[in-house]
Write an enzyme that holds these catalytic residues in place. Sequence first.
Site, PDB file in Angstrom:
ATOM      1  N   LYS A  54       0.941  -1.147   0.030  1.00  0.00           N
ATOM      2  CA  LYS A  54      -0.064   0.106  -0.065  1.00  0.00           C
ATOM      3  C   LYS A  54       0.767   1.090  -0.023  1.00  0.00           C
ATOM      4  O   LYS A  54       2.160   1.160   0.496  1.00  0.00           O
ATOM      5  CB  LYS A  54      -0.996  -0.129   1.269  1.00  0.00           C
ATOM      6  CG  LYS A  54      -2.155   0.699   1.221  1.00  0.00           C
ATOM      7  CD  LYS A  54      -3.235   0.085   0.242  1.00  0.00           C
ATOM      8  CE  LYS A  54      -4.519   1.030   0.105  1.00  0.00           C
ATOM      9  NZ  LYS A  54      -5.573   0.361  -0.323  1.00  0.00           N
ATOM     10  N   GLY A 153     -21.936   6.317   3.412  1.00  0.00           N
ATOM     11  CA  GLY A 153     -20.792   6.801   2.369  1.00  0.00           C
ATOM     12  C   GLY A 153     -21.119   6.612   0.861  1.00  0.00           C
ATOM     13  O   GLY A 153     -21.302   5.508   0.411  1.00  0.00           O
ATOM     14  N   GLY A 155     -19.520   7.726  -2.086  1.00  0.00           N
ATOM     15  CA  GLY A 155     -18.626   7.820  -2.857  1.00  0.00           C
ATOM     16  C   GLY A 155     -18.483   6.975  -4.056  1.00  0.00           C
ATOM     17  O   GLY A 155     -19.320   6.512  -4.543  1.00  0.00           O
ATOM     18  N   VAL A 157     -17.698   4.044  -4.425  1.00  0.00           N
ATOM     19  CA  VAL A 157     -18.192   2.546  -4.258  1.00  0.00           C
ATOM     20  C   VAL A 157     -19.406   2.808  -3.727  1.00  0.00           C
ATOM     21  O   VAL A 157     -20.288   2.273  -4.468  1.00  0.00           O
ATOM     22  CB  VAL A 157     -17.241   2.018  -3.601  1.00  0.00           C
ATOM     23  CG1 VAL A 157     -17.879   0.530  -3.410  1.00  0.00           C
ATOM     24  CG2 VAL A 157     -15.797   1.790  -3.938  1.00  0.00           C
TER      25      VAL A 157
HETATM   26  N1  LIG Z   1     -12.494   2.129  -4.567  1.00  0.00           N
HETATM   27  C1  LIG Z   1     -12.214   0.873  -4.352  1.00  0.00           C
HETATM   28  O1  LIG Z   1     -12.397   0.371  -5.573  1.00  0.00           O
HETATM   29  C2  LIG Z   1     -12.185   0.495  -3.175  1.00  0.00           C
HETATM   30  C3  LIG Z   1     -11.835  -0.903  -3.167  1.00  0.00           C
HETATM   31  C4  LIG Z   1     -11.899  -1.660  -1.938  1.00  0.00           C
HETATM   32  C5  LIG Z   1     -12.193  -0.776  -0.751  1.00  0.00           C
HETATM   33  N2  LIG Z   1     -12.276   0.371  -0.825  1.00  0.00           N
HETATM   34  C6  LIG Z   1     -12.846   1.317   0.423  1.00  0.00           C
HETATM   35  O2  LIG Z   1     -14.189   1.669   0.267  1.00  0.00           O
HETATM   36  C7  LIG Z   1     -14.315   2.957   0.887  1.00  0.00           C
HETATM   37  C8  LIG Z   1     -14.863   3.825   0.107  1.00  0.00           C
HETATM   38  O3  LIG Z   1     -13.973   4.227  -1.087  1.00  0.00           O
HETATM   39  P1  LIG Z   1     -14.230   5.001  -2.345  1.00  0.00           P
HETATM   40  O4  LIG Z   1     -13.491   4.672  -3.463  1.00  0.00           O
HETATM   41  O5  LIG Z   1     -15.767   5.257  -2.644  1.00  0.00           O
HETATM   42  O6  LIG Z   1     -14.041   6.566  -1.583  1.00  0.00           O
HETATM   43  P2  LIG Z   1     -14.497   7.957  -1.968  1.00  0.00           P
HETATM   44  O7  LIG Z   1     -13.570   8.782  -1.198  1.00  0.00           O
HETATM   45  O8  LIG Z   1     -14.898   8.161  -3.265  1.00  0.00           O
HETATM   46  O9  LIG Z   1     -16.047   7.964  -0.924  1.00  0.00           O
HETATM   47  C9  LIG Z   1     -15.969   7.936   0.326  1.00  0.00           C
HETATM   48  C10 LIG Z   1     -17.292   8.612   0.648  1.00  0.00           C
HETATM   49  O10 LIG Z   1     -17.363   8.631   1.942  1.00  0.00           O
HETATM   50  C11 LIG Z   1     -17.729   9.885   2.670  1.00  0.00           C
HETATM   51  N3  LIG Z   1     -17.568  10.083   4.029  1.00  0.00           N
HETATM   52  C12 LIG Z   1     -16.312  10.156   4.672  1.00  0.00           C
HETATM   53  N4  LIG Z   1     -16.349  10.201   5.993  1.00  0.00           N
HETATM   54  C13 LIG Z   1     -17.847   9.738   6.220  1.00  0.00           C
HETATM   55  C14 LIG Z   1     -18.222   9.659   7.384  1.00  0.00           C
HETATM   56  N5  LIG Z   1     -17.923   9.660   8.735  1.00  0.00           N
HETATM   57  N6  LIG Z   1     -19.640   9.149   7.247  1.00  0.00           N
HETATM   58  C15 LIG Z   1     -20.411   9.061   6.093  1.00  0.00           C
HETATM   59  N7  LIG Z   1     -19.748   9.222   4.985  1.00  0.00           N
HETATM   60  C16 LIG Z   1     -18.307   9.685   5.127  1.00  0.00           C
HETATM   61  C17 LIG Z   1     -17.166  11.079   1.914  1.00  0.00           C
HETATM   62  O11 LIG Z   1     -17.961  12.191   1.668  1.00  0.00           O
HETATM   63  C18 LIG Z   1     -17.314  10.419   0.330  1.00  0.00           C
HETATM   64  O12 LIG Z   1     -18.510  10.668  -0.306  1.00  0.00           O
HETATM   65  C19 LIG Z   1     -12.737   3.261   1.625  1.00  0.00           C
HETATM   66  O13 LIG Z   1     -12.594   2.669   2.885  1.00  0.00           O
HETATM   67  C20 LIG Z   1     -12.092   2.365   0.491  1.00  0.00           C
HETATM   68  O14 LIG Z   1     -10.551   1.969   1.082  1.00  0.00           O
HETATM   69  C21 LIG Z   1     -12.454   1.158  -2.071  1.00  0.00           C
END
Ligand SMILES: NC(=O)c1ccc[n+]([C@@H]2O[C@H](COP(=O)([O-])OP(=O)(O)OC[C@H]3O[C@@H](n4cnc5c(N)ncnc54)[C@H](O)[C@@H]3O)[C@@H](O)[C@H]2O)c1
Length: 316
Positions: A54, A153, A155, A157
């Site tokens: 990472k 959340g 975002g 995903v």
């Molecule tokens: N993107 C991927 O393919 C992937 C793969 C495996 C794991 N993940 C994990 O999934 C999670 C989300 O990833 P992502 O790519 O969607 O990230 P992202 O940054 O696009 O989305 C995260 C969202 O969570 C919101 N957020 C932050 N703090 C918050 C809280 N306390 N309460 C509610 N909402 C909150 C943010 O405003 C944002 O909209 C992360 O933990 C990431 O490590 C992502």
Amino acid sequence: MAVAVHRTIAGRSLGGCRMWHYATADDAVADVERLASSMSSKAAAAGLGIGGGKGVVALPDTAPDPEQRRDALHDFADLVESFGGRYFTAQDVGVTLEDVVFMAGFTDYVTGHPVEDGGSGDPSPYTAHGVEIAIRASLGGRPLEGRRIVVVGLGHVGGELARRLARAGARLAVSDVDPRRRELADELGAEWVADPAEALFLDADLIAPCALGGVLDEESVPRLNAPVVAGAANNQLAHDGIGELLHDRGVLWAPDFVANAGGLIAVSDELHGFDRARVERRIAAIGDTLGEVYARTTTSTLAAAKELAAERLGTA
Ligand SMILES: NC(=O)c1ccc[n+]([C@@H]2O[C@H](COP(=O)([O-])OP(=O)(O)OC[C@H]3O[C@@H](n4cnc5c(N)ncnc54)[C@H](O)[C@@H]3O)[C@@H](O)[C@H]2O)c1
């Protein structure tokens, strides 16, 4: 900035680069180490034959201007290059597909290239697909129609997951710290929960944590009102002991590193020449892996998933 290599298999490890705010440099290092370790478990559980690594880039208090941000990504790419292939980087929180393309100009050890370049593209839709499969498996394979599911959340995903669940007819409640995400809630006809801290505790069939990690701890687990937790966020448990706490409370928890492997499955596939059909097969297998984890659970789903990952590693 830091890179952690938890384990290499055939000389390689893989895991995205996260740009995030940290209170101290030690916090950033602790985070990158924890994340690299969970990438090893994720890759092993999915049978990918690669180790876990990472990267993190700690952001300054004030948002960097575009030039500073590019310089930081350039430096990070040089750091990746210095590992000589033992660490491959990709997209994670705070890093975009354009950033991946930019870094690929300075190091070969990047995965998750754009689709038009023969790559997997943004891993998030693959992750969301895998989480939907994990949710279905965790609800016993019964239809999602009419099930009350809370996505915390929205975002990359969580947003795509919410769209998928809405299409499947789930009764959705959604929440995000960013009030602009309410637009998506309205578009999907989902209930908007203004306080994300409370969303975790709603009465529902399933909670899907899709923001940041550490949300399940000694304080939050006793307050859960849903029998199942399955989401995308990495490192959802504040520490491993929370796995037993969930089990003792009768909450079925889908181990995050199994449920959210879709993105890793997609980006790692590039190392063999990206093949969408193979990726889809492997993502579909997330449901079978979870079924196996649940069937062998005695003390916690976390312990069972770690055991399964270790066994699969033995054969990797
Ligand atoms: N993107 C991927 O393919 C992937 C793969 C495996 C794991 N993940 C994990 O999934 C999670 C989300 O990833 P992502 O790519 O969607 O990230 P992202 O940054 O696009 O989305 C995260 C969202 O969570 C919101 N957020 C932050 N703090 C918050 C809280 N306390 N309460 C509610 N909402 C909150 C943010 O405003 C944002 O909209 C992360 O933990 C990431 O490590 C992502």
